[in-house]
Motif scaffolding. Structure first.
Motif, short mmCIF file in Angstrom:
data_model
loop_
_atom_site.label_atom_id
_atom_site.label_comp_id
_atom_site.label_asym_id
_atom_site.label_seq_id
_atom_site.Cartn_x
_atom_site.Cartn_y
_atom_site.Cartn_z
N LEU A 223 0.83 -1.20 0.00
CA LEU A 223 0.00 0.00 0.00
C LEU A 223 0.86 1.25 0.00
O LEU A 223 0.63 2.19 -0.78
CB LEU A 223 -0.89 0.01 1.25
CG LEU A 223 -2.04 -0.98 1.25
CD1 LEU A 223 -2.74 -0.95 2.60
CD2 LEU A 223 -3.03 -0.64 0.15
N TRP A 224 1.89 1.23 0.85
CA TRP A 224 2.74 2.41 0.91
C TRP A 224 3.45 2.63 -0.43
O TRP A 224 3.58 3.77 -0.90
CB TRP A 224 3.77 2.28 2.02
CG TRP A 224 4.67 3.46 2.05
CD1 TRP A 224 4.38 4.70 2.52
CD2 TRP A 224 5.99 3.53 1.54
NE1 TRP A 224 5.44 5.54 2.34
CE2 TRP A 224 6.44 4.85 1.74
CE3 TRP A 224 6.84 2.62 0.94
CZ2 TRP A 224 7.71 5.26 1.36
CZ3 TRP A 224 8.11 3.04 0.56
CH2 TRP A 224 8.53 4.34 0.77
N GLY A 225 3.91 1.52 -1.04
CA GLY A 225 4.62 1.64 -2.31
C GLY A 225 3.74 2.27 -3.38
O GLY A 225 4.15 3.20 -4.07
N ALA A 226 2.49 1.79 -3.49
CA ALA A 226 1.61 2.33 -4.51
C ALA A 226 1.31 3.79 -4.24
O ALA A 226 1.33 4.65 -5.15
CB ALA A 226 0.32 1.52 -4.56
N LEU A 227 1.07 4.13 -2.95
CA LEU A 227 0.78 5.52 -2.60
C LEU A 227 1.97 6.41 -2.93
O LEU A 227 1.83 7.48 -3.52
CB LEU A 227 0.46 5.59 -1.09
CG LEU A 227 0.44 7.00 -0.52
CD1 LEU A 227 -0.85 7.67 -0.90
CD2 LEU A 227 0.57 6.98 1.00
N PHE A 228 3.18 5.93 -2.56
CA PHE A 228 4.36 6.75 -2.79
C PHE A 228 4.56 7.02 -4.27
O PHE A 228 4.85 8.14 -4.68
CB PHE A 228 5.59 6.05 -2.21
CG PHE A 228 6.86 6.80 -2.46
CD1 PHE A 228 7.70 6.45 -3.49
CD2 PHE A 228 7.21 7.87 -1.67
CE1 PHE A 228 8.87 7.14 -3.73
CE2 PHE A 228 8.37 8.58 -1.90
CZ PHE A 228 9.19 8.21 -2.93
N VAL B 291 7.87 -0.47 -3.40
CA VAL B 291 8.21 0.69 -4.19
C VAL B 291 8.94 0.31 -5.48
O VAL B 291 8.62 0.79 -6.56
CB VAL B 291 9.09 1.65 -3.36
CG1 VAL B 291 9.78 2.64 -4.25
CG2 VAL B 291 8.25 2.37 -2.36
N THR B 292 9.93 -0.57 -5.37
CA THR B 292 10.74 -0.87 -6.54
C THR B 292 10.28 -2.10 -7.30
O THR B 292 10.73 -2.33 -8.41
CB THR B 292 12.21 -1.10 -6.15
OG1 THR B 292 12.24 -2.15 -5.20
CG2 THR B 292 12.81 0.14 -5.55
N ARG B 293 9.41 -2.91 -6.69
CA ARG B 293 8.91 -4.15 -7.28
C ARG B 293 10.04 -5.14 -7.56
O ARG B 293 9.97 -5.91 -8.50
CB ARG B 293 8.13 -3.92 -8.57
CG ARG B 293 7.11 -2.85 -8.52
CD ARG B 293 5.93 -3.23 -7.64
NE ARG B 293 5.17 -2.07 -7.26
CZ ARG B 293 4.18 -1.53 -7.98
NH1 ARG B 293 3.83 -2.10 -9.11
NH2 ARG B 293 3.56 -0.47 -7.55
N MET B 294 11.08 -5.10 -6.75
CA MET B 294 12.12 -6.11 -6.88
C MET B 294 11.63 -7.39 -6.25
O MET B 294 10.89 -7.37 -5.29
CB MET B 294 13.40 -5.68 -6.14
CG MET B 294 13.97 -4.39 -6.65
SD MET B 294 15.64 -4.11 -6.11
CE MET B 294 15.56 -4.30 -4.38
N SER C 118 3.73 -7.88 -0.76
CA SER C 118 3.78 -6.46 -1.07
C SER C 118 3.79 -6.25 -2.58
O SER C 118 3.17 -5.31 -3.09
CB SER C 118 4.98 -5.80 -0.42
OG SER C 118 6.10 -5.85 -1.24
N LYS C 119 4.47 -7.15 -3.31
CA LYS C 119 4.49 -6.97 -4.77
C LYS C 119 3.10 -7.16 -5.34
O LYS C 119 2.67 -6.41 -6.22
CB LYS C 119 5.46 -7.95 -5.41
CG LYS C 119 5.55 -7.77 -6.91
CD LYS C 119 6.81 -8.38 -7.45
CE LYS C 119 6.94 -8.43 -8.94
NZ LYS C 119 6.36 -7.65 -9.85
N TRP C 120 2.37 -8.18 -4.86
CA TRP C 120 1.04 -8.42 -5.40
C TRP C 120 0.09 -7.28 -5.08
O TRP C 120 -0.67 -6.82 -5.94
CB TRP C 120 0.48 -9.73 -4.83
CG TRP C 120 1.10 -10.94 -5.45
CD1 TRP C 120 1.68 -11.02 -6.68
CD2 TRP C 120 1.20 -12.22 -4.87
NE1 TRP C 120 2.15 -12.28 -6.88
CE2 TRP C 120 1.87 -13.05 -5.80
CE3 TRP C 120 0.80 -12.78 -3.64
CZ2 TRP C 120 2.14 -14.39 -5.54
CZ3 TRP C 120 1.07 -14.11 -3.40
CH2 TRP C 120 1.73 -14.90 -4.35
N VAL C 121 0.16 -6.79 -3.83
CA VAL C 121 -0.74 -5.70 -3.46
C VAL C 121 -0.40 -4.46 -4.28
O VAL C 121 -1.28 -3.79 -4.84
CB VAL C 121 -0.62 -5.39 -1.95
CG1 VAL C 121 -1.33 -4.12 -1.60
CG2 VAL C 121 -1.18 -6.55 -1.15
N ALA C 122 0.90 -4.16 -4.40
CA ALA C 122 1.28 -2.96 -5.14
C ALA C 122 0.95 -3.10 -6.62
O ALA C 122 0.53 -2.13 -7.26
CB ALA C 122 2.77 -2.70 -4.96
#
Lengths: 821, 198
Positions: free
Chosen positions: A406-411, A589-592, A620-624
């Protein structure tokens, strides 16, 4: 080549007769089908080209390029030194991968063949083979040394905001008090050798006035560092700002940005990175370290002929240099290679894998020898605990993963919106003021809270660290009972007052960091993203971890805690939660994927925590990904309009090549050059009237049969060179791309041969080829343009820019955002 | 001739770089060997025990002697209590290189100082000097020329590099002018037109 020349000995004298016949037959035919049905013409055309050299020489000695008369001089045509500049590329253009790779193969073949002739040539071929390894060694050494310089200087300058060491101004706080004998158990930070600014100015450290003086000096130093950083960037090397990874990704896919990896950019990036990190801004130095390492790679390439002249080989070296950069940033050589493979490189041949690993290892070893942190550690937040984790903890780990996504997508969304504002509105006209304002806000808000005042790396290190019995930080203020200590195992402890106050301070830190990083990343100073994201994740993780730990202590009779935790022993490791949170946010954030997990477990030195790290990273990757398709670097590439053809996405539409090609239905016809009927003036007019970067060469305008493709830059350079150096070439000289000059009536100015700049094997597809295949060809071969034929006749052209615009259109995005070609 | 000089220059720079790299490695190894006595220490943290408060002990000794008995010098407890006291203490061996830190900081500050001086010279001093010597020196071309004729300018650039120049001062001046033009172009792309690196 000489044998081939003399083998075309067929019917030379009949050449002109054949020509007349063929011309008349062509003027009579009007449609494609007629052309193909006339059997004789195909043969005629081949005859036309295959004229033996001896006869031509007798007739038209003067019309050759170079004005040679003897046959030996003619052979020199093929082996002559190319005009300097031919084969190089314009700024902001894409390279031709196929041409560069075939040039390298030719060079290698030539060296191998010549190596049998003399010892010197043999030595030359051996040294050529080893030059790659020597280059990797040098890159590793240089990157490691620069990383050591950056680390030591950043540590010192960060502490300079708070005070100075009277026992040697070059020591930072920790090293100043290293040998001091006055360090007490309760107050482990204070020692008399280290003086804060209030102590130096008003000779006391207590009281409100001292606090205000410290505050003021902190903000002042932060502003000074930020101002110096942005002015140095603006005056000396404007390319040194930002993270560098989006541009390096684009460069590695074949784009040229001259000066981006140059000497001045290297020097300024190194110096200003230290200043930017020391000014207390919420940025990291990992991304810029990749840029620094790639600059080292590019500069060292100039020492080796093999890599200086060939853009494709140079990009292999740059991939390895990027791996070395990440390796010194994290102390993770394998993670560095995987990061280069996954995030940065476009083509990654297996040979590069081994060499990248070598470069990363050398860089890590060099950094270790410089030993910036003492104890031979490579990274500040190296953790050493190996306590096991429990299966029920997967639930909070997955929660952390969701938070990270969530934070990654928002950022990404907010940062791109802010950067777009900076690009388009008045905000972009005041870069220096912007940097100063953001620094001032960050410094003013950061000083009161001790967790924002310390540098972000130190914060992460403290959060990752698990609390032993003897740690004195506020976060480890548990109620210790020193009487009971069962050999090594930490007892279950309730939190003391220090922990509670640390919790709400950390919560405030989290909010501040989330908000301020959005405005900091992308400013006109070197700024990285890894450390701030890891900090956000680590704070969230630690908060959750401490919460879980206290929950386990106060409710150890619940079913889950009872079955997994032994009574009285510490069950939950908050440090592990911090690590998992950091991995989740960085992944969001980076989707690594793989590289992130490998970097994190190289940081911890143990394989126990792979499963939690992977769970969090995947979640986190799937959510983002569900909230936004691109990682931060791809989003910045798209924002800048770089011509980066994404290699990972499928093209799933059913369009055909003729839907995408230029010219479109109502456009003027394709601008072509004929193989031997245009004058220098005609070509120059075409060049000045159009802006195409290349022109197809056809046999004649009526037939539109393809001969090859010639680049605009090569044409310009060759024509200018011919005008200066060759005698007799004037505006009415005919330019020819064929093997031999066309027959000219006497008393015409000499002709100009430009066959050596013609690409005789351009890629063609038919107009009914599906676009899926065309996009695949562009990706796999690294093409710049592809010619479209219909029934054998040239119909149009598709460039990389057209492909990118088409993909953007199909995805309902703005196709005009692709700026470069 | 030019290519021979170019090749020799490149070989020379490669050799010097290799020498520099080797010397860095040697220096690091040397500094490792000639370790400052004060740069190694054993740090023991002992928590409060009975009446004694917590204390931190430092001593500059080698790794094999790094334990409670060698480091805790004025032992605060006697006899059988010593073992119990020492069990609670945590001892850690640490080393650093103060020479490396000092050299690095001084190198960094000198490079930073030089760059700042050059920046002050470029932004403040040089325009004043240029204004004083108005008629005698070449002015930098106006920006428009560079921007519009981009492809041709590059071609000219490429061919111009192969011309030979007479003396060293001219070369330095020429290189500096070219560098300034390049930086101006970069500044325009990044700061003004926001085309790259937004």
């Amino acid at each position: 080549t000489t044998n081939l020349l003399f083998s075309f000995c067929t019917g030379a004298m009949d050449n002109r007769g054949f020509q007349q016949g063929s011309f008349s037959s062509f003027r009579s035919s009007s449609s494609d089908e007629d052309l193909m049905d006339v059997p004789g013409t195909a043969m005629d055309f081949s005859m036309r080209d295959d004229v033996p050299p001896l006869d031509r020489e007798v007739e038209e000695g003067k019309s050759y390029n170079g004005g040679g008369i003897g046959s030996s001089y003619r052979i020199m045509d093929f082996l002559e030194e190319p005009i300097p500049g031919v084969g190089t590329y314009d700024d902001f253009n894409t390279i031709d991968w196929v041409r560069e790779k075939s040039r390298d193969r030719d060079r290698h073949r030539e060296i191998t063949n010549k190596s049998k002739e003399s010892t010197w040539a043999l030595i030359h071929s051996v040294s050529d083979a080893f030059s790659g390894w020597l280059l990797m060694l040098l890159i590793g050494l240089l990157s490691g040394s620069l990383a050591g310089l950056i680390d030591i200087s950043a540590h010192w300058m960060t502490d300079l905001k708070e005070g100075i060491c009277t026992g040697g101004f070059w020591f930072n706080h920790e090293h100043c008090c290293w040998n001091s004998e006055h360090v007490t158990f309760e107050d482990r930070d204070k020692c008399p050798e280290w003086n804060s600014w209030s102590q130096l100015i008003i000779s006391t450290d207590e009281g409100a006035f001292a606090y205000i003086v410290n505050y003021f000096m902190y903000v002042l130093w932060a502003l000074l560092f930020a101002f110096l950083a942005v002015s140095l960037v603006k005056v000396f090397a404007p390319y040194a700002c930002g993270s560098g990874i989006p541009e390096i990704k684009t460069i590695l896919s074949g784009f040229i940005i001259r000066g981006y990896l140059g000497k001045w950019t290297l020097v300024i990036k190194t110096i200003t990175l230290v200043l930017a990190v020391s000014s207390g801004l919420s940025l990291g130095k990992e991304g810029p370290l990749v840029h620094v390492a790639c600059c080292c790679g590019n500069i060292l390439c100039h020492c080796f002929n093999k890599y200086r002249k060939n853009e494709a080989k140079r990009r292999e070296v740059l991939s390895a240099a990027a791996a070395a950069g990440v390796s010194v940033a994290f102390g993770a050589p394998i993670g560095g290679v995987l990061f280069s493979l996954e995030e940065v490189s476009y083509y990654f041949p297996l040979k590069t894998l081994w060499r990248s690993f070598f470069a990363a290892l050398v860089a890590a070893f060099t950094l270790r020898s410089i030993n910036p942190f003492g104890n031979s550690r490579l990274v500040l937040f190296y953790v050493e605990f190996h306590t096991p984790w429990h299966l029920f903890e997967l639930v909070p780990f997955i929660l952390l993963g969701i938070f990270g996504g969530l934070w990654g997508a928002l950022f990404i969304r907010t940062n791109i919106a802010w950067c777009r504002k900076r690009k388009t509105t008045q905000l972009g006209k005041y870069p220096v003021v912007e940097v100063l304002v953001v620094t001032a806000i960050t410094a003013i808000l950061a000083f009161p809270n001790e967790y924002t005042r310390m540098s972000t790396s130190e914060l992460i290190s403290e959060l990752f660290n698990d609390c032993g019995l003897l740690d004195s930080s506020k976060l480890c203020d548990y109620e210790n009972h020193f009487n009971t200590s069962k050999g090594g195992e930490l007892p279950d402890r309730p939190a003391g007052m220090g922990v509670y106050s640390a919790m709400w301070q950390l919560a405030l830190t989290l909010i501040l960091k989330i908000v301020i990083t959005i405005f900091t990343f992308g400013m006109k100073i070197p700024s990285g993203l890894f450390i701030p994201s890891m900090a956000v994740g680590a704070i969230a993780g630690r908060l959750l971890g401490v919460g879980m730990e206290q929950l386990a202590y106060y409710h150890h009779d619940w079913a889950i805690f009872n079955s997994w935790c032994s009574q009285g022993a510490d069950c939950i490791t908050p440090g592990l939660y911090a690590m998992v949170g950091a991995a989740a946010c960085l992944g969001g954030v980076t989707r690594m994927t793989v590289s992130l997990v490998v970097i994190m477990f190289e940081l911890t030195g143990g394989l126990e925590y792979i499963v939690p790290l992977m769970a969090a990273a995947m979640t986190s990757k799937w959510v983002a990904d569900a909230l936004g398709r691109e990682g931060i670097y791809d989003a910045h590439i798209r924002l800048n309009g770089y011509p980066f053809l994404e290699a990972k996405e499928e093209f799933a539409h059913k369009t055909l090549a003729m839907d995408v090609m230029k010219p479109r239905r109502n456009d003027p016809l394709l601008t072509v050059l004929t193989q031997d009927s245009m004058t220098v003036e005609d070509v120059e007019t075409i060049i000045s009237e159009t802006t195409y970067s290349g022109f197809p060469v056809v046999v004649s305008r009526e037939s539109q049969r393809l001969v090859g493709f010639v680049l605009r830059r090569d044409l310009i350079i060759s024509i200018e060179n011919a005008r200066k150096k060759q005698d007799g070439v004037v505006s009415t000289s005919i330019i020819y791309f064929t093997e031999h000059s066309p027959p000219m009536p006497p008393y015409t100015p000499p002709t100009l041969k430009l066959r050596n700049i013609l690409d005789l094997s351009p890629f063609t597809v038919t107009d009914l080829t599906p676009m899926e295949i065309v996009v695949d060809i562009f990706r796999k071969l690294g093409l710049r343009q592809c010619l479209i034929t219909h029934n054998g006749r040239l119909l149009g052209i598709i460039t990389k820019k057209d492909v990118l615009k088409h993909i953007a259109q199909m995805a309902n995005k703005d196709p005009d955002s692709i700026l470069f070609n | 001739m030019a290519t021979l000089w170019g090749g020799l220059l490149r070989l020379g720079s490669l050799l010097s770089l290799s020498c520099l790299a080797l010397s860095v490695l040697l220096l690091v190894q040397l500094s490792d060997a000639a370790k400052n006595f004060e740069d190694v220490r054993c740090k023991c943290i002992c928590p409060p025990y009975k009446e004694n408060s917590g204390h931190i002990y430092n001593k500059n000794i080698s790794q094999k002697d790094c334990d409670c008995l060698h480091v805790v010098d004025p032992m605060p407890v006697r006899g059988p209590d010593v073992e119990a006291y020492c069990l609670r203490c945590e001892c850690k061996y640490e080393e650093r290189s103060s020479v490396t830190i000092k050299v690095t900081i001084i190198i960094y500050l000198s490079i930073l100082g030089l760059l700042l001086l050059y920046m002050v010279y470029l932004t403040l001093v040089e325009p004043i000097l240029k204004r004083r010597l108005f008629g005698h020196s070449q002015l930098i071309q106006s920006d428009d020329d560079v921007g519009d004729q981009q492809p041709f300018a590059n071609a000219h650039d490429v061919l111009a590099r192969s011309r030979s120049r007479a003396n060293v001062l001219n070369k330095v001046e020429y290189a500096q002018q070219r560098w300034k033009l390049q930086v101006q172009e970069q500044r325009k792309s990044v700061f003004d037109r926001h085309v790259v690196l937004s």
